[in-house]
Design a protein around this motif. Structure first.
Motif, PDB file in Angstrom:
ATOM      1  N   ASN A   1       0.933  -1.384   0.029  1.00 32.15           N
ATOM      2  CA  ASN A   1       0.082   0.081  -0.051  1.00 32.15           C
ATOM      3  C   ASN A   1       0.992   1.238  -0.142  1.00 32.15           C
ATOM      4  OD1 ASN A   1       1.054  -0.410   2.648  1.00 32.15           O
ATOM      5  ND2 ASN A   1      -0.865   0.112   3.622  1.00 32.15           N
TER       6      ASN A   1
ATOM      7  N   GLU B  60      -0.655   4.286  -1.850  1.00 31.82           N
ATOM      8  CA  GLU B  60      -1.865   5.162  -1.053  1.00 31.82           C
ATOM      9  C   GLU B  60      -1.010   5.906   0.185  1.00 31.82           C
ATOM     10  OE1 GLU B  60      -1.568   1.949  -2.150  1.00 31.82           O
ATOM     11  OE2 GLU B  60      -3.324   1.964  -3.438  1.00 31.82           O
TER      12      GLU B  60
ATOM     13  N   ARG C 127      -1.543   9.603   0.853  1.00 35.03           N
ATOM     14  CA  ARG C 127      -2.341  10.239   2.099  1.00 35.03           C
ATOM     15  C   ARG C 127      -1.145  11.153   2.824  1.00 35.03           C
ATOM     16  NH1 ARG C 127      -3.630   6.085   7.039  1.00 35.03           N
ATOM     17  NH2 ARG C 127      -4.367   7.756   8.695  1.00 35.03           N
TER      18      ARG C 127
END
Length: 201
Positions: free
Chosen positions: A3, A6, A10
């Motif tokens: 991940n 992401e 973020r």
């Protein structure tokens, strides 16, 4: 890490390694970007916990230190780490404008940082141009060889094969035994391959 994209988005991670320093509840105090030795890293984190050297603190000091290239470079680097690239580049540009002879030793670094930021925006033409600017303005800079080979890389990424080959050849002419000489030669060979050779592999 599965991940990672992401998480980068973020937390607005512009480059690695990036270390976020947060309060127990998760609120970010500040961050560091790039490799740091233990003797520099630990005091930086301790200062952040006291509110010293954070981006907010640096911005508060800017008015009184706007003529100091070393301070501006530190502020620009902090803005860069927070992915505030336009603001970072404005400070990098101010360093270059105020120090055309690179007496501070920061103007050449600032140009290379602007190139790096342009690369993050995938402005390959602009990034290559900034690298060439560094080589032309300060040919004896310790960063000139890096800028020369980076100009080739950025031009190649932007599909400007002739410019990339020219940049790599210039690098090899000026630094024939440089640490990137093998890489430059390999890139020239790759760039000169006919399109059919690429499609057959």
């Amino acid at each position: 890490m599965k991940n990672a994209p992401e998480l980068r988005k973020r937390f607005s991670i512009v480059g690695t390694p990036t270390v976020l320093v947060c309060k127990p509840g998760g609120e970010e105090i500040d961050r560091t970007m790039g490799f740091r030795r233990t003797g520099e890293f630990i005091p930086t984190i301790e200062n952040y916990e006291k509110g010293i050297g954070t981006l907010a603190a640096l911005l508060a000091e800017e008015k009184s230190k706007s003529g100091d290239p070393q301070f501006l470079y530190r502020l620009a680097g902090s803005l860069q780490a927070h992915f505030r690239l336009d603001e970072a580049d404005a400070r990098f540009a101010a360093i270059v404008a105020s120090d055309p002879e690179n007496k501070s030793g920061r103007a050449d670094s600032a140009v290379l940082d602007i190139a790096w930021d342009l690369r993050k925006r995938e402005d390959w033409t602009g990034a290559a141009a900034k690298c060439r600017e560094l080589v032309q303005r300060w040919p004896t800079s310790d960063l000139a060889d890096d800028a020369s080979v980076s100009a080739g890389w950025y031009a190649g990424q932007g599909g400007m094969k002739d410019d990339a080959i020219a940049a790599y050849r210039e690098y090899l002419e000026k630094w024939p035994k440089g640490e990137d000489s093998t890489f430059a030669r390999e890139q020239i060979v790759e760039l000169q391959k006919p399109p059919e050779a690429d499609s057959e592999q």
